[in-house]
Design a protein around this motif. Sequence first.
Motif, mmCIF file in Angstrom:
data_model
loop_
_atom_site.group_PDB
_atom_site.id
_atom_site.type_symbol
_atom_site.label_atom_id
_atom_site.label_comp_id
_atom_site.label_asym_id
_atom_site.label_seq_id
_atom_site.Cartn_x
_atom_site.Cartn_y
_atom_site.Cartn_z
ATOM 1 N N LEU A 75 -8.695 -4.547 8.247
ATOM 2 C CA LEU A 75 -8.499 -3.108 8.074
ATOM 3 C C LEU A 75 -7.569 -2.830 6.892
ATOM 4 O O LEU A 75 -6.586 -3.538 6.683
ATOM 5 C CB LEU A 75 -7.898 -2.498 9.334
ATOM 6 N N THR A 76 -7.872 -1.784 6.127
ATOM 7 C CA THR A 76 -6.973 -1.278 5.096
ATOM 8 C C THR A 76 -6.432 0.075 5.535
ATOM 9 O O THR A 76 -7.212 0.986 5.840
ATOM 10 C CB THR A 76 -7.700 -1.132 3.749
ATOM 11 N N LEU A 77 -5.112 0.196 5.583
ATOM 12 C CA LEU A 77 -4.447 1.469 5.855
ATOM 13 C C LEU A 77 -3.789 1.889 4.553
ATOM 14 O O LEU A 77 -2.849 1.250 4.083
ATOM 15 C CB LEU A 77 -3.410 1.305 6.958
ATOM 16 N N ARG A 78 -4.289 2.968 3.958
ATOM 17 C CA ARG A 78 -3.876 3.302 2.595
ATOM 18 C C ARG A 78 -3.596 4.786 2.457
ATOM 19 O O ARG A 78 -4.334 5.630 2.968
ATOM 20 C CB ARG A 78 -4.971 2.881 1.604
ATOM 21 N N GLY A 79 -2.519 5.091 1.748
ATOM 22 C CA GLY A 79 -2.226 6.456 1.373
ATOM 23 C C GLY A 79 -2.647 6.714 -0.055
ATOM 24 O O GLY A 79 -3.374 5.912 -0.666
ATOM 25 N N VAL A 80 -2.153 7.804 -0.615
ATOM 26 C CA VAL A 80 -2.491 8.150 -1.999
ATOM 27 C C VAL A 80 -1.261 8.060 -2.898
ATOM 28 O O VAL A 80 -1.243 8.591 -4.000
ATOM 29 C CB VAL A 80 -3.122 9.562 -2.078
ATOM 30 N N SER A 85 0.231 1.968 -0.660
ATOM 31 C CA SER A 85 0.354 3.286 -1.293
ATOM 32 C C SER A 85 0.808 4.378 -0.334
ATOM 33 O O SER A 85 0.165 5.428 -0.226
ATOM 34 C CB SER A 85 -0.989 3.670 -1.946
ATOM 35 N N LEU A 86 1.937 4.131 0.328
ATOM 36 C CA LEU A 86 2.500 5.140 1.222
ATOM 37 C C LEU A 86 3.994 4.900 1.389
ATOM 38 O O LEU A 86 4.525 3.882 0.935
ATOM 39 C CB LEU A 86 1.779 5.144 2.573
ATOM 40 N N THR A 87 4.654 5.852 2.066
ATOM 41 C CA THR A 87 6.090 5.764 2.332
ATOM 42 C C THR A 87 6.334 5.742 3.830
ATOM 43 O O THR A 87 5.693 6.491 4.583
ATOM 44 C CB THR A 87 6.823 6.975 1.722
ATOM 45 N N VAL A 88 7.256 4.868 4.272
ATOM 46 C CA VAL A 88 7.716 4.850 5.666
ATOM 47 C C VAL A 88 9.222 5.090 5.636
ATOM 48 O O VAL A 88 9.963 4.345 5.003
ATOM 49 C CB VAL A 88 7.374 3.533 6.383
ATOM 50 N N VAL A 145 -8.766 3.185 6.441
ATOM 51 C CA VAL A 145 -8.227 4.450 6.934
ATOM 52 C C VAL A 145 -7.401 5.025 5.793
ATOM 53 O O VAL A 145 -6.382 4.456 5.397
ATOM 54 C CB VAL A 145 -7.382 4.255 8.199
ATOM 55 N N LEU A 146 -7.866 6.146 5.247
ATOM 56 C CA LEU A 146 -7.251 6.754 4.075
ATOM 57 C C LEU A 146 -6.444 7.976 4.486
ATOM 58 O O LEU A 146 -6.975 8.930 5.056
ATOM 59 C CB LEU A 146 -8.327 7.170 3.075
ATOM 60 N N LEU A 147 -5.137 7.927 4.205
ATOM 61 C CA LEU A 147 -4.235 9.024 4.538
ATOM 62 C C LEU A 147 -4.038 9.887 3.297
ATOM 63 O O LEU A 147 -3.591 9.401 2.259
ATOM 64 C CB LEU A 147 -2.884 8.485 5.011
ATOM 65 N N THR A 148 -4.344 11.162 3.423
ATOM 66 C CA THR A 148 -4.196 12.062 2.290
ATOM 67 C C THR A 148 -2.723 12.437 2.097
ATOM 68 O O THR A 148 -1.855 12.073 2.888
ATOM 69 C CB THR A 148 -5.050 13.323 2.489
ATOM 70 N N TYR A 149 -2.455 13.176 1.047
ATOM 71 C CA TYR A 149 -1.090 13.576 0.695
ATOM 72 C C TYR A 149 -0.480 14.433 1.814
ATOM 73 O O TYR A 149 -1.131 15.299 2.386
ATOM 74 C CB TYR A 149 -1.122 14.375 -0.598
ATOM 75 N N GLY A 150 0.795 14.149 2.117
ATOM 76 C CA GLY A 150 1.506 14.951 3.104
ATOM 77 C C GLY A 150 2.334 14.084 4.023
ATOM 78 O O GLY A 150 2.412 12.861 3.868
#
Length: 377
Positions: A71-76, A143-146, A53-58
């Motif tokens: 599962l891979t949960l990944r941002g950019v 590769s994301l922020t929480v 599951v790829l999360l785009t910028y924003g």
Amino acid sequence: MKKCHIAYLACTAALIGTGLGAAPPVAAHRVHVVHPGESIQKAVDAAQPGDTVLLTYGTYHESVEVSTPGLTLRGVGRGTVLEPEAGASTGTAPSTGSGAAKTGKTGKDGKAGKAANSCAAGGNGICVVGTKDHNVDDVTVASLTVSGFAKTGLYATEADGLTVRRVTAVKNGVWGIATEHSVHGVFRNNTARDNGDAGLFLANTVKEEQGATDTEGTVVEHNRLEGNRIGVTVRRLRNLTLAGNHLTGNCAGVFVVGDENKPKAGFVTVRDNRIERNNKSCPKTARLDALQGSGIVLTGAEDSLVTRNVIKDNVGKSPLSGGIVLFKSFVGTTSERNRISDNLLRGNSPDLVNTDTGKGNTFEGNSCRTSKPAGLC
């Protein structure tokens, strides 16, 4: 004979080409792309083991539960940000709770039942959730922020082989990144900053009294922990390595914590870390004295190795202040057979501290100037 052989090969190839005797097809792993304003949870629920599951910028205002193995949960990158939904609690007081209720039992595909999102209800950003009967295996979050969640940015329980890399956890109320009941974890190249309690919190369990559990080789390396109450807490665990991390600006850098439960916490290796200026002042809590100026603290732990760390300028007035501190646990359990060797310590107050009456602890080969009691350098 040669013509017969060629004809046989051609016939065999034709049979394979028509699918007779061919290996079953391998399911393709899919990438589910999510944009801001779309539901991450919907994509996660639709994903199969091995998918991304790829999360785009924003910025995404959502909490997400993951219970699909592989599962891979990944941002950019850091610009992919998860924050609480509007109206969600954003308290900042540290808590001893686990941070997330567990979902229902897993089904045949390893997915949890469609219960209400307990991750959001618990005040958490991302939850990787298995059960006692069925661990969730080989999940990756990257590769994301929480940021800004009332309890934990990223929380995992009953996870086997969890990988967390290049995650930034900022200003969450309790923990930046936290796990319980989990094994074979890899935490690499993450940043945890300004969280209410530990930037990175690893424990057997926080809801009940229980002996230390074996992480089966969990690795915490090359992370930056800054401005938290404690940089990294290892609580009631065994067989774990902390290596190459940078810890600064916390009230305390590293805590390895045990107590009266059996087996003891221990067999933890803390090596090649840079731990400096952890001089933020934090008040006393129900479980722990006031903190300031602590580099590495071992309390109620056994058979651990602290080696080749650079520890500088950790100064405070807490009973736990010092570069490397051996301290009898608050329930009176001693630390035993720990080895403190080949560390470089400068400007700490003092560099080495041993107020523990446990047996077999050794200090050797350290480059330091001050100690309590005298003679440890």
